[in-house]
Write a protein that holds these residues in place. Structure first.
Motif, PDB file in Angstrom:
ATOM      1  N   ASP A   1      -6.631   9.285  -9.441  1.00 10.72           N
ATOM      2  CA  ASP A   1      -6.140  10.373 -10.289  1.00 10.72           C
ATOM      3  C   ASP A   1      -7.289  11.150 -10.939  1.00 10.72           C
ATOM      4  O   ASP A   1      -7.057  11.984 -11.807  1.00 10.72           O
ATOM      5  CB  ASP A   1      -5.203   9.801 -11.359  1.00 10.72           C
ATOM      6  N   ARG A   2      -8.530  10.889 -10.490  1.00 10.82           N
ATOM      7  CA  ARG A   2      -9.669  11.645 -11.012  1.00 10.82           C
ATOM      8  C   ARG A   2      -9.861  12.962 -10.258  1.00 10.82           C
ATOM      9  O   ARG A   2     -10.659  13.801 -10.657  1.00 10.82           O
ATOM     10  CB  ARG A   2     -10.955  10.816 -10.909  1.00 10.82           C
ATOM     11  N   PHE A   3      -9.156  13.090  -9.144  1.00 16.29           N
ATOM     12  CA  PHE A   3      -9.214  14.348  -8.410  1.00 16.29           C
ATOM     13  C   PHE A   3      -7.803  14.677  -7.960  1.00 16.29           C
ATOM     14  O   PHE A   3      -6.909  13.843  -8.002  1.00 16.29           O
ATOM     15  CB  PHE A   3     -10.148  14.243  -7.197  1.00 16.29           C
ATOM     16  N   ARG A   4      -7.619  15.883  -7.529  1.00 14.74           N
ATOM     17  CA  ARG A   4      -6.344  16.321  -6.966  1.00 14.74           C
ATOM     18  C   ARG A   4      -6.663  16.962  -5.611  1.00 14.74           C
ATOM     19  O   ARG A   4      -7.788  17.406  -5.380  1.00 14.74           O
ATOM     20  CB  ARG A   4      -5.650  17.343  -7.882  1.00 14.74           C
ATOM     21  N   THR A   5      -5.694  17.013  -4.742  1.00 10.67           N
ATOM     22  CA  THR A   5      -5.917  17.615  -3.442  1.00 10.67           C
ATOM     23  C   THR A   5      -5.248  18.981  -3.405  1.00 10.67           C
ATOM     24  O   THR A   5      -4.031  19.079  -3.600  1.00 10.67           O
ATOM     25  CB  THR A   5      -5.349  16.721  -2.324  1.00 10.67           C
ATOM     26  N   VAL A   6      -6.057  20.017  -3.213  1.00  5.75           N
ATOM     27  CA  VAL A   6      -5.502  21.369  -3.137  1.00  5.75           C
ATOM     28  C   VAL A   6      -5.401  21.765  -1.672  1.00  5.75           C
ATOM     29  O   VAL A   6      -6.350  21.615  -0.898  1.00  5.75           O
ATOM     30  CB  VAL A   6      -6.365  22.372  -3.917  1.00  5.75           C
ATOM     31  N   GLU A   7      -4.218  22.249  -1.332  1.00  3.01           N
ATOM     32  CA  GLU A   7      -3.925  22.624   0.052  1.00  3.01           C
ATOM     33  C   GLU A   7      -3.855  24.147   0.162  1.00  3.01           C
ATOM     34  O   GLU A   7      -3.237  24.796  -0.679  1.00  3.01           O
ATOM     35  CB  GLU A   7      -2.575  22.006   0.438  1.00  3.01           C
TER      36      GLU A   7
ATOM     37  N   GLU B   1      -8.384  26.216 -10.346  1.00  2.00           N
ATOM     38  CA  GLU B   1      -7.289  25.947 -11.286  1.00  2.00           C
ATOM     39  C   GLU B   1      -6.303  24.930 -10.737  1.00  2.00           C
ATOM     40  O   GLU B   1      -5.336  24.570 -11.388  1.00  2.00           O
ATOM     41  CB  GLU B   1      -6.565  27.252 -11.652  1.00  2.00           C
ATOM     42  N   CYS B   2      -6.543  24.484  -9.513  1.00  6.29           N
ATOM     43  CA  CYS B   2      -5.766  23.381  -8.937  1.00  6.29           C
ATOM     44  C   CYS B   2      -4.299  23.756  -8.683  1.00  6.29           C
ATOM     45  O   CYS B   2      -3.386  23.222  -9.320  1.00  6.29           O
ATOM     46  CB  CYS B   2      -5.867  22.181  -9.881  1.00  6.29           C
ATOM     47  N   ALA B   3      -4.109  24.675  -7.755  1.00  4.98           N
ATOM     48  CA  ALA B   3      -2.743  25.051  -7.372  1.00  4.98           C
ATOM     49  C   ALA B   3      -2.657  25.166  -5.851  1.00  4.98           C
ATOM     50  O   ALA B   3      -3.632  25.536  -5.192  1.00  4.98           O
ATOM     51  CB  ALA B   3      -2.357  26.371  -8.030  1.00  4.98           C
ATOM     52  N   GLN B   4      -1.497  24.868  -5.306  1.00  2.00           N
ATOM     53  CA  GLN B   4      -1.274  24.889  -3.855  1.00  2.00           C
ATOM     54  C   GLN B   4      -1.019  26.326  -3.401  1.00  2.00           C
ATOM     55  O   GLN B   4      -0.158  27.005  -3.942  1.00  2.00           O
ATOM     56  CB  GLN B   4      -0.079  24.006  -3.490  1.00  2.00           C
ATOM     57  N   LEU B   5      -1.753  26.742  -2.370  1.00  2.00           N
ATOM     58  CA  LEU B   5      -1.735  28.148  -1.940  1.00  2.00           C
ATOM     59  C   LEU B   5      -1.169  28.316  -0.527  1.00  2.00           C
ATOM     60  O   LEU B   5      -1.587  27.624   0.400  1.00  2.00           O
ATOM     61  CB  LEU B   5      -3.173  28.691  -1.977  1.00  2.00           C
ATOM     62  N   SER B   6      -0.241  29.254  -0.394  1.00  2.00           N
ATOM     63  CA  SER B   6       0.262  29.663   0.926  1.00  2.00           C
ATOM     64  C   SER B   6      -0.186  31.093   1.173  1.00  2.00           C
ATOM     65  O   SER B   6       0.124  31.993   0.393  1.00  2.00           O
ATOM     66  CB  SER B   6       1.795  29.608   0.955  1.00  2.00           C
ATOM     67  N   LEU B   7      -0.886  31.270   2.283  1.00  2.00           N
ATOM     68  CA  LEU B   7      -1.459  32.587   2.588  1.00  2.00           C
ATOM     69  C   LEU B   7      -0.708  33.280   3.715  1.00  2.00           C
ATOM     70  O   LEU B   7      -0.452  32.671   4.765  1.00  2.00           O
ATOM     71  CB  LEU B   7      -2.915  32.409   3.038  1.00  2.00           C
ATOM     72  N   ASN B   8      -0.385  34.545   3.507  1.00  2.00           N
ATOM     73  CA  ASN B   8       0.112  35.412   4.580  1.00  2.00           C
ATOM     74  C   ASN B   8       1.299  34.836   5.339  1.00  2.00           C
ATOM     75  O   ASN B   8       1.353  34.912   6.570  1.00  2.00           O
ATOM     76  CB  ASN B   8      -1.026  35.740   5.554  1.00  2.00           C
ATOM     77  N   LEU B   9       2.251  34.260   4.610  1.00  2.00           N
ATOM     78  CA  LEU B   9       3.455  33.756   5.278  1.00  2.00           C
ATOM     79  C   LEU B   9       4.364  34.949   5.600  1.00  2.00           C
ATOM     80  O   LEU B   9       4.815  35.662   4.704  1.00  2.00           O
ATOM     81  CB  LEU B   9       4.190  32.759   4.384  1.00  2.00           C
ATOM     82  N   THR B  10       4.616  35.138   6.905  1.00  2.00           N
ATOM     83  CA  THR B  10       5.459  36.267   7.320  1.00  2.00           C
ATOM     84  C   THR B  10       6.561  35.820   8.269  1.00  2.00           C
ATOM     85  O   THR B  10       7.389  36.621   8.666  1.00  2.00           O
ATOM     86  CB  THR B  10       4.607  37.333   8.038  1.00  2.00           C
ATOM     87  N   GLY B  11       6.558  34.541   8.626  1.00  2.21           N
ATOM     88  CA  GLY B  11       7.565  34.068   9.572  1.00  2.21           C
ATOM     89  C   GLY B  11       8.562  33.138   8.918  1.00  2.21           C
ATOM     90  O   GLY B  11       9.052  33.413   7.819  1.00  2.21           O
ATOM     91  N   GLY B  12       8.829  32.022   9.580  1.00  3.30           N
ATOM     92  CA  GLY B  12       9.904  31.127   9.161  1.00  3.30           C
ATOM     93  C   GLY B  12       9.472  30.002   8.237  1.00  3.30           C
ATOM     94  O   GLY B  12      10.222  29.047   8.041  1.00  3.30           O
TER      95      GLY B  12
ATOM     96  N   LYS C   1      -3.716  24.153   8.054  1.00  6.04           N
ATOM     97  CA  LYS C   1      -3.806  23.700   6.660  1.00  6.04           C
ATOM     98  C   LYS C   1      -5.199  23.171   6.369  1.00  6.04           C
ATOM     99  O   LYS C   1      -5.801  22.506   7.202  1.00  6.04           O
ATOM    100  CB  LYS C   1      -2.772  22.581   6.415  1.00  6.04           C
ATOM    101  N   ARG C   2      -5.683  23.487   5.197  1.00  4.02           N
ATOM    102  CA  ARG C   2      -6.953  22.907   4.727  1.00  4.02           C
ATOM    103  C   ARG C   2      -6.696  22.146   3.431  1.00  4.02           C
ATOM    104  O   ARG C   2      -5.934  22.592   2.584  1.00  4.02           O
ATOM    105  CB  ARG C   2      -8.004  23.994   4.472  1.00  4.02           C
TER     106      ARG C   2
ATOM    107  N   PRO D   1      -7.080  14.386   5.709  1.00  3.71           N
ATOM    108  CA  PRO D   1      -8.120  15.073   6.492  1.00  3.71           C
ATOM    109  C   PRO D   1      -8.500  16.403   5.850  1.00  3.71           C
ATOM    110  O   PRO D   1      -7.764  16.932   5.023  1.00  3.71           O
ATOM    111  CB  PRO D   1      -7.447  15.292   7.846  1.00  3.71           C
ATOM    112  N   GLU D   2      -9.641  16.946   6.253  1.00  2.00           N
ATOM    113  CA  GLU D   2     -10.054  18.250   5.722  1.00  2.00           C
ATOM    114  C   GLU D   2      -9.128  19.362   6.199  1.00  2.00           C
ATOM    115  O   GLU D   2      -8.913  20.347   5.508  1.00  2.00           O
ATOM    116  CB  GLU D   2     -11.481  18.565   6.161  1.00  2.00           C
ATOM    117  N   SER D   3      -8.615  19.188   7.416  1.00  2.00           N
ATOM    118  CA  SER D   3      -7.730  20.227   7.944  1.00  2.00           C
ATOM    119  C   SER D   3      -6.717  19.605   8.885  1.00  2.00           C
ATOM    120  O   SER D   3      -6.901  18.484   9.356  1.00  2.00           O
ATOM    121  CB  SER D   3      -8.543  21.294   8.679  1.00  2.00           C
ATOM    122  N   ALA D   4      -5.644  20.335   9.106  1.00  2.00           N
ATOM    123  CA  ALA D   4      -4.598  19.850  10.002  1.00  2.00           C
ATOM    124  C   ALA D   4      -3.888  21.027  10.638  1.00  2.00           C
ATOM    125  O   ALA D   4      -3.814  22.113  10.057  1.00  2.00           O
ATOM    126  CB  ALA D   4      -3.594  18.997   9.221  1.00  2.00           C
TER     127      ALA D   4
END
Lengths: 565, 565
Positions: free
Chosen positions: B554-560, A510-521, B198-199, B179-182
């Motif tokens: 703009d044909r793709f988006r980058t999901v983090e 669905e193309c949304a930015q995800l933050s997982l398990n944030l428990t710190g700062g 980050k991925r 990059p794929e990850s950082a």
């Protein structure tokens, strides 16, 4: 203050930061050239807290002149009112678009001829002048957005400047992917080759309109402002009528730097509007306007996308942000992190979580199984403790930006069972400020009347603890919410690899930015320039992300001139 | 034929071409991996002319089955008719979008998970399979577009494949900028740094709809097709009803390669329409469709931009191409070059010059001063000589693509004084082909009724020799024409640095691609992939250029996805 620097010297001056920023957007590692701490700006000097306060105070109750900006029609507008109740009394010149827009267009050829490297250097000089006045901007942002001082300082200062610089280097890189010139020689067997000499020039599209927002005038404004300017477009800034000053200062500084560098200051101009004028709607349809950046309501964003067809429109609109709570191995950390996210700037961020999806049967944690009711109660306690001290509450919450948000808080109890009531906090310095702690309302996911509530954006410090059947049910709700309503952020807590994969897949699909398990700062509502993308541009909350190639690449076109070699 | 190659092997196989292509788009120097000469494909083998002819003949009078494509509704459509009069008799399966579109969406997650490098390799494998069947495609393009064989071979084969490859590498580069990850580590003074892992995943927008055109089904279709597929989107191909075969072959090959590589073949599908169905309009508004590529009329392009708001729409529409004739030091070369440009494919190219602006007082040339009348007469003679021999005329002109173009030629004499009448050419192999030489009409720039004529696109072999007051007048007319009507190309001939600067400035200001003083074997209506931009995307003729960053980004988006490190 003048640079006294030639454009070649400006390039030299800013090359290290430019190249370092280019490296950062490629590695996405942490980097920022703009100090976050107020004390880093020194004491007593021109950058200091005292100087910033004095500069801000000197602006109050005056006319903010932009003497050399063409088309002033003699009218002055004063539409701001500090959410802290401080009298601002600043009036801005009203302009005649029929005079101003042609003057802006006329500035384009020399700016185009300067090329991407000079344009980037001039933009970075503008940013460094803004950075030197971060303390002044902090007050301007605080007293227009209602952000608490520290947040106004950081989000309105260094973080906004980072986002602006990020846009400048994306624009620079995009324009320099194609060389300035090329020799083309096509073999023709035994005959002579076909030889052409080619020149490529990055050409701006036309006037770029920035429609500013009330809550983050600089942070949300700088990416579009600098992306357009760096790609050769004049930028007309139409601030939100309640948040003019931060962008008016930006315009003034930009015009100064442009003029000092030998360019037409009309490459940047201010279009302050009178109360209720609806100027954005009028300007958005002008044929000279070829790019629009907008942050605000879905209704007006959709209107721009459907009507300003002569322009490339970048919008950030409303969304419904979700946090899926499946399980955690740091219950205390999770509660503290969520409490902070809900409280920061009274939830008046496009990235603040609204719906907390919690299985009706409870969750597993390092502190044992917790029922839905316990999780909600513990979160309410965490928020209450975080904001128990008024000084800390004021420092975190800031002020409620407008009466509509206050009304939403006040009517929240009618939406469902209140797990955490909002309380009013007194501000020691600003007795007229409206400061409110967040309210949490319990809702049942499956009830149709509840669905209508939690599937609408309720902008401000109102969040919903939504009881769901299971984590699978939560993920299904998450998918539908992103698809239909959009989301700037998604958060999730889980110790289960299966649940994690389900949630990740939903965010990728669905193309949304995800933050997982944030428990710190680090908090779900914060993103860092050069590393994090703000929004995805792929769901209804926004059609663009800050900042990526797509955010800059269509702001200019490449014109080729070819001739026999 | 199967590759028998794993995706890792496909990457290895295509890496050299991919990297060479990436180098080419950076240097803009000449490069092409696809041989232009029919003989380069060998004799007798599977790539040969004989094999291509046999494969094409075998398709005639048959049902073109796509057995495994879901949603076939049992109907077969046959809407093609060769402009050469050859009986094609090929019918294509009609599909039910309600079945097909969900199947295409379902193919996305695995294609996304493959990543940009695998997607690029699979796309390049598709192109190499297409390249191996260039002779077959040449006949398919010839008998749908009406192009002469050699042009159908080159423009429909290697040049189209070049443009497709260019889109693939632009897409690859754009997706791999992040990059794929950082690892992100933000210092916190004396406290521990904030650490996040980050991925980043490139995620397609959704189904991409390709609305094909009649005249260049592969050349204009491949950039959008491959840009979308390489960025993770399924591509639904809706060919022009008169030019289905070249794209149907493309779809079949793509589906074969996808399946062999372990992907869902439904990532590419064909939507053939029945006569008068208006399927593009219906598909364009489907919520699954998130990207549209279109080449065709301004009316439908504008409709797509205004109505398909759920999609990112890339359009190439009509324009009015101008050549400014100020002066030349190679009069003969100029006339020969222009004569060829006007004749090639009977002017049925979006890049063919329409208006030749010539000062009323004449021009300076290496052959002395030439009056307006002399220039026009000499050009008419040059065209007549070029096409004097019927065999050469047929090889250059091809056939008139549809009755509307023929009517335009026939009614041209009513528009003004005819400087060169069109003549009908017999085709030795195809007696039913409509082959016509170009017509040149003289017009006075200032006459209002003339203005209405030359400021409309008159698609086909009709051009206007427009008498203007001066070169300055020509440039002013050029500016207005680009701004109001759009232009895919601008040509100019001048020996004057002042005139050259005026013309260049006009093209930079109005955003049009300029070819100066072409007198040899390069023509204003031709562009080369990896080096030239086709269109600018900055004037009304097209909102995108082939191919640049904006065409793919703009044909793709980058999901983090970020989480504590």
């Amino acid at each position: 203050m003048t640079t006294g620097l030639s454009t070649a010297q400006l390039i030299e001056k800013h090359r290290p930061a430019r190249d370092r920023a280019l490296e950062a957007i490629r590695s996405r590692e942490f980097w920022s050239p703009h100090p976050e701490h107020p004390k880093a700006y020194g004491e007593g000097g021109s950058l200091s807290a005292e100087a910033g306060q004095a500069a801000f105070d000197a602006l109050r109750g005056t006319r903010f002149a932009l003497d050399d900006q063409p088309g002033a029609d003699g009218e002055w507008t004063a539409t701001e009112s500090s959410p802290y109740g401080l009298e601002l009394g600043i009036s801005y010149p009203h302009m005649d678009a029929d005079v101003l827009l042609p003057a802006m267009r006329a500035a384009m050829p020399a700016w185009r001829a300067a090329g991407p490297e000079v344009r980037a250097a001039v933009c970075l000089e503008i940013l460094s002048r803004i950075s030197a006045r971060t303390h002044e901007f902090a007050h301007a942002v605080m007293h227009t957005s209602g952000q608490a001082f520290m947040m106004a300082f950081q989000a309105g200062g260094p973080h906004a400047q980072d986002r602006g610089m990020e846009a400048v280097v994306y624009a620079y890189e995009e324009q320099t992917r194609t060389p300035e010139s090329a020799s083309w020689s096509k073999p023709q067997g035994k005959r002579d080759p076909l030889d052409l000499s080619k020149r490529f020039t990055a050409v701006g599209r036309g006037v770029s309109l920035l429609v500013g927002c009330n809550t983050f005038p600089t942070w949300n404004g700088y990416p579009g402002f600098f992306a357009s300017l760096a790609t050769g477009n004049p930028v007309l800034v139409k601030p939100h009528p309640r948040a003019v000053l931060p962008l008016a200062l930006t315009v003034r500084i930009a015009r100064e730097v442009l003029a000092e560098s030998g360019f037409d200051p009309n490459l940047v101009a201010l279009a302050a509007e009178r109360e209720g004028e609806g100027l954005a709607k009028e300007l958005a349809l002008r044929p000279e306007v070829r790019i629009i950046d907008y942050t605000g309501s879905t209704a007006f964003g959709d209107w721009l996308e459907a009507n300003a067809l002569q322009a490339r429109v970048f919008t950030e609109k409303a969304g419904v942000n979700t946090v899926v709570i499946d399980s955690t191995d740091d219950y205390k950390g999770m509660l503290a992190n969520l409490a902070f996210s809900l409280s920061l700037y009274s939830g008046q961020m496009c990235t603040t979580p609204q719906n907390l999806l919690i299985p009706r049967g409870g969750i597993s944690t390092d502190a044992g199984e917790k029922s839905y009711d316990e999780v909600v109660a513990d979160l309410a306690t965490a928020v209450s403790k975080l904001l128990g001290d008024d000084a800390r509450a004021n420092a975190l919450l800031g002020a409620i930006v407008n009466p509509q948000v206050r009304e939403r808080i006040e009517s929240a109890p009618s939406l469902g069972e209140v797990a955490l009531p909002s309380r009013a906090v007194e501000h020691p310095d600003f007795p007229d400020a409206t400061v409110r702690t967040p309210v949490i309302v319990k809702l049942e996911s499956a009830k149709p009347d509840a669905e209508a509530v939690y599937l609408s954006e309720c902008f401000g410090p109102v969040s919903f603890a939504v009881a769901v059947d299971s984590t699978a049910d939560a993920v299904s709700l998450l998918r539908g919410t992103i698809r239909d309503k959009g989301a700037m952020t998604v958060g999730a807590y889980t110790t289960s690899p299966d649940a994690e994969r389900l949630i990740e897949d939903a965010c990728l699909d669905e193309c949304a930015q995800l933050s997982l398990n944030l428990t710190g700062g680090v908090y779900v509502n914060q993103t860092a320039a050069f590393s994090d993308f703000h929004g995805s541009g792929g769901n209804p909350a926004a059609n663009a992300a800050l900042c990526d190639g797509a955010f800059v690449s269509d702001r200019f076109r490449t014109v080729e001139v070819r001739r026999p070699a």
